[in-house]
Design an enzyme around this catalytic site. Structure first.
Site, PDB file in Angstrom:
ATOM      1  N   ALA A   1      14.593  -2.432  -2.089  1.00  0.00           N
ATOM      2  CA  ALA A   1      13.326  -2.711  -1.407  1.00  0.00           C
ATOM      3  C   ALA A   1      13.559  -3.088   0.064  1.00  0.00           C
ATOM      4  O   ALA A   1      12.854  -2.613   0.954  1.00  0.00           O
ATOM      5  CB  ALA A   1      12.582  -3.837  -2.135  1.00  0.00           C
TER       6      ALA A   1
ATOM      7  N   LYS B   1      22.720 -12.441   0.356  1.00  0.00           N
ATOM      8  CA  LYS B   1      23.091 -13.855   0.483  1.00  0.00           C
ATOM      9  C   LYS B   1      24.566 -14.132   0.176  1.00  0.00           C
ATOM     10  O   LYS B   1      25.122 -15.128   0.612  1.00  0.00           O
ATOM     11  CB  LYS B   1      22.233 -14.710  -0.476  1.00  0.00           C
ATOM     12  CG  LYS B   1      20.757 -14.704  -0.139  1.00  0.00           C
ATOM     13  CD  LYS B   1      19.967 -15.553  -1.115  1.00  0.00           C
ATOM     14  CE  LYS B   1      19.583 -14.803  -2.375  1.00  0.00           C
ATOM     15  NZ  LYS B   1      18.614 -13.718  -2.196  1.00  0.00           N
TER      16      LYS B   1
ATOM     17  N   VAL C   1      17.382 -16.529   3.910  1.00  0.00           N
ATOM     18  CA  VAL C   1      16.670 -17.758   3.539  1.00  0.00           C
ATOM     19  C   VAL C   1      15.190 -17.609   3.850  1.00  0.00           C
ATOM     20  O   VAL C   1      14.802 -17.493   5.012  1.00  0.00           O
ATOM     21  CB  VAL C   1      17.223 -18.996   4.283  1.00  0.00           C
ATOM     22  CG1 VAL C   1      16.450 -20.244   3.893  1.00  0.00           C
ATOM     23  CG2 VAL C   1      18.710 -19.168   4.009  1.00  0.00           C
TER      24      VAL C   1
ATOM     25  N   GLY D   1      12.909 -15.161   3.226  1.00  0.00           N
ATOM     26  CA  GLY D   1      12.299 -13.873   3.541  1.00  0.00           C
ATOM     27  C   GLY D   1      11.806 -13.774   4.968  1.00  0.00           C
ATOM     28  O   GLY D   1      12.589 -13.865   5.916  1.00  0.00           O
TER      29      GLY D   1
ATOM     30  N   GLY E   1       4.697  -8.106 -12.077  1.00  0.00           N
ATOM     31  CA  GLY E   1       5.753  -7.701 -11.157  1.00  0.00           C
ATOM     32  C   GLY E   1       6.229  -8.836 -10.269  1.00  0.00           C
ATOM     33  O   GLY E   1       6.998  -8.622  -9.336  1.00  0.00           O
TER      34      GLY E   1
ATOM     35  N   GLU F   1      11.184 -10.511 -12.234  1.00  0.00           N
ATOM     36  CA  GLU F   1      11.942  -9.335 -12.623  1.00  0.00           C
ATOM     37  C   GLU F   1      12.154  -9.335 -14.138  1.00  0.00           C
ATOM     38  O   GLU F   1      11.944 -10.350 -14.805  1.00  0.00           O
ATOM     39  CB  GLU F   1      13.292  -9.336 -11.906  1.00  0.00           C
ATOM     40  CG  GLU F   1      13.134  -9.085 -10.418  1.00  0.00           C
ATOM     41  CD  GLU F   1      14.441  -9.268  -9.678  1.00  0.00           C
ATOM     42  OE1 GLU F   1      15.486  -8.854 -10.219  1.00  0.00           O
ATOM     43  OE2 GLU F   1      14.410  -9.836  -8.577  1.00  0.00           O
TER      44      GLU F   1
ATOM     45  N   LYS G   1      20.227 -20.213  -1.275  1.00  0.00           N
ATOM     46  CA  LYS G   1      19.555 -20.407   0.014  1.00  0.00           C
ATOM     47  C   LYS G   1      19.845 -21.806   0.555  1.00  0.00           C
ATOM     48  O   LYS G   1      20.084 -21.985   1.751  1.00  0.00           O
ATOM     49  CB  LYS G   1      18.060 -20.154  -0.141  1.00  0.00           C
ATOM     50  CG  LYS G   1      17.759 -18.694  -0.472  1.00  0.00           C
ATOM     51  CD  LYS G   1      16.346 -18.484  -0.991  1.00  0.00           C
ATOM     52  CE  LYS G   1      16.116 -17.011  -1.343  1.00  0.00           C
ATOM     53  NZ  LYS G   1      14.873 -16.807  -2.104  1.00  0.00           N
TER      54      LYS G   1
END
Lengths: 177, 318
Positions: free
Chosen positions: B10, B106, B133, B135, B187, B190, B205
């Site tokens: 993605a 990460k 960290v 998004g 969705g 996961e 993070k």
């Protein structure tokens, strides 16, 4: 947060009462008549102070100035004020315990937390939607001394760990974040 | 800048799609099996089509994408723990060739921070990793702007899946398993949500933040974090919290060199109690009080925008 003397704060007062009818009522009157707002009363029935008196904890709200007046009035009325306000219980802390609380003797859990620390359980709510045999949760509010919250939490973790309970801790020592 | 985008999930595909919008050219694009490499810029639409139809992005070998030509290698392969391979190897190759690296993965900065920094010191290239960290949220760049020395604590909700589950449990009085199944249908979670609900993702993070705050003095890895998940949180716990004006959130906390992740009681309307998949990070600063940054903590275009912001921060190479 300002340090204005007009600001209403919450205080915990620990009193010693003689075991006589009307003693509690006599103790509460100076609080109301000096502008204090009574929040809760915790009457430690069955628990005696070294002098054979009954300890009572009173949570109240008042401005710092009025609070001084309340403590003076209590003492003036001959009531033994063991600890007042920030000198002792200055922080309230809430934790939630989950797991097999009832099977692991909740009242033992609470008394062990109180015995190992100077904290007092001021409120306890239990939710056992699946019945007493299944996992349940309890919300416990503790009054702790200033800067003692971390030590109290350590004890809560330890007791919970032994009983395989999960502790949901507050964020930040006072839980105000 | 010329970008080599490694990883076609993605985030990687969104970086490829949006790069031109930010004035950059994708000269290499690779998934685990294949690559498209063209010094003049790959055919983006063609690569996406082939990925759809044939499951490959082009006829080149993935190794060719890592070798160049590019100015910035964008590492967007899935996060791996321990040796952080193959992501770490891609970082190493780019830095050894004096190229820049931007990470969305990460692993390298959570598990091998000191190694990454050592490679960077010997390279003309730099490493940035804002996208690792929170998004789309500018967390690391804000810490950098404030200077890590003036940040005393960082706390945050850094996993949208866990936050969605806890906020639904709290709002609807539903049990964990029920809400998790719902989240999977939507969705939001996961098929294998382990790292989201057991706290690992949030801890990675937190570890990255701790590495940045320690300014190379101490290296943190996942092992140094104290991690608890939300799998065994009872619905009744949220109910009791709500009666008292509180709720439960999975909080990552970095304070005084400790990284801790676990469900915590927070006031219901506090900044640290966002609802749904929203993320938030609260910086406690020395001179400026608390600073909250909130936004979308995951998602392809969101994370890609953080990657491309990093690319924009990098200096031109000689």
């Amino acid at each position: 947060m300002s340090d204005s003397t007009d600001e209403v704060r919450s205080y915990t007062v620990r009193l010693e009462l003689v075991d006589e009818p009307g003693a509690l009522l006599n103790a509460l009157d100076p609080i109301a008549s000096n502008g204090g707002n009574l929040l809760s009363i915790f009457h430690e029935r069955g628990n005696l102070t070294p002098r054979g008196h009954i300890p009572v904890e009173v949570d109240l709200e008042a401005t710092p100035e009025r609070f001084e007046g309340i403590v003076e009035a209590l003492r003036g009325a001959g009531i033994n004020v063991i600890q007042a306000g920030a000198e002792r219980y200055s922080e309230a802390m809430t934790v939630v315990l989950t797991g097999h609380l009832i099977n692991t003797d909740l009242s033992d859990t609470v008394s062990r937390i109180q015995e190992a620390t100077n904290a007092t359980v001021t409120d306890l709510s239990l939710s056992a939607p699946e019945g007493t045999e299944d996992a349940s949760s309890a919300r416990i509010r503790l009054a702790t001394e200033q800067d003692a919250a971390e030590g109290v939490l350590d004890t809560v973790r330890e007791v919970a760990g032994e009983k395989d309970l999960r502790v949901i801790e507050p964020l930040g020592p006072g839980g105000d974040l | 800048m010329r970008l080599a985008v490694i990883g076609a999930g993605a985030v990687g595909s969104s970086v490829v799609e949006l790069a031109a919008d930010y004035g950059h050219t994708v000269t290499a694009y690779a998934d685990s099996q294949s690559a498209a490499v063209d010094p003049d810029g790959i055919d983006v639409e063609g690569a996406f089509e082939r990925k759809q139809t044939d499951g490959i992005v082009g006829d080149d070998d993935p190794a060719a994408a890592v070798e160049g030509p590019y100015d910035v290698l964008v590492e967007a392969t899935p996060t791996t723990l321990g040796d952080a391979q193959p992501g770490f190897g891609h970082v190493e190759a780019a830095l050894t060739n004096d190229r820049h690296v931007v990470l969305a993965n990460k692993g390298p900065v959570a598990e091998r921070y000191a190694d990454v920094r050592a490679l960077e010191r010997d390279s003309a290239g730099s490493v940035l990793f804002e996208a690792t960290v929170g998004g789309a949220m500018p967390v690391l760049s804000t810490i950098d702007d404030f200077d890590p020395e003036h940040i005393t604590a960082v706390r945050g909700v850094l996993n949208g899946t866990a936050n969605f589950i806890l906020s639904r449990m709290g709002a609807e009085g539903l049990g964990y398993e029920h809400v998790l199944a719902e989240a999977q249908d939507l969705g939001v979670a996961e098929a294998d949500p382990t790292f989201d609900v057991d706290g690992t993702d949030a801890a990675l993070k937190g570890v990255i933040v701790a590495n940045v705050l320690s300014a190379d003095d101490t290296e943190y890895t996942l092992e140094d974090a104290d991690v608890e998940g939300i799998q065994d949180i009872e619905g009744s716990a949220l109910e009791l919290a709500a009666e008292d004006g509180r709720t439960v959130r999975l909080i990552a906390e970095v304070i005084e060199g400790e990284v801790r992740v676990g469900p915590r009681l927070v006031p219901e309307h506090a900044p640290l109690a966002p609802t749904g998949t929203r993320n938030i990070v609260q910086l406690e600063t020395e001179h400026a009080g608390r600073l909250n940054i909130s936004g979308r903590g995951a998602g392809g275009p969101e994370t890609a925008s953080a990657v491309l912001a990093d690319v924009g921060r990098l200096p031109e190479l000689e």
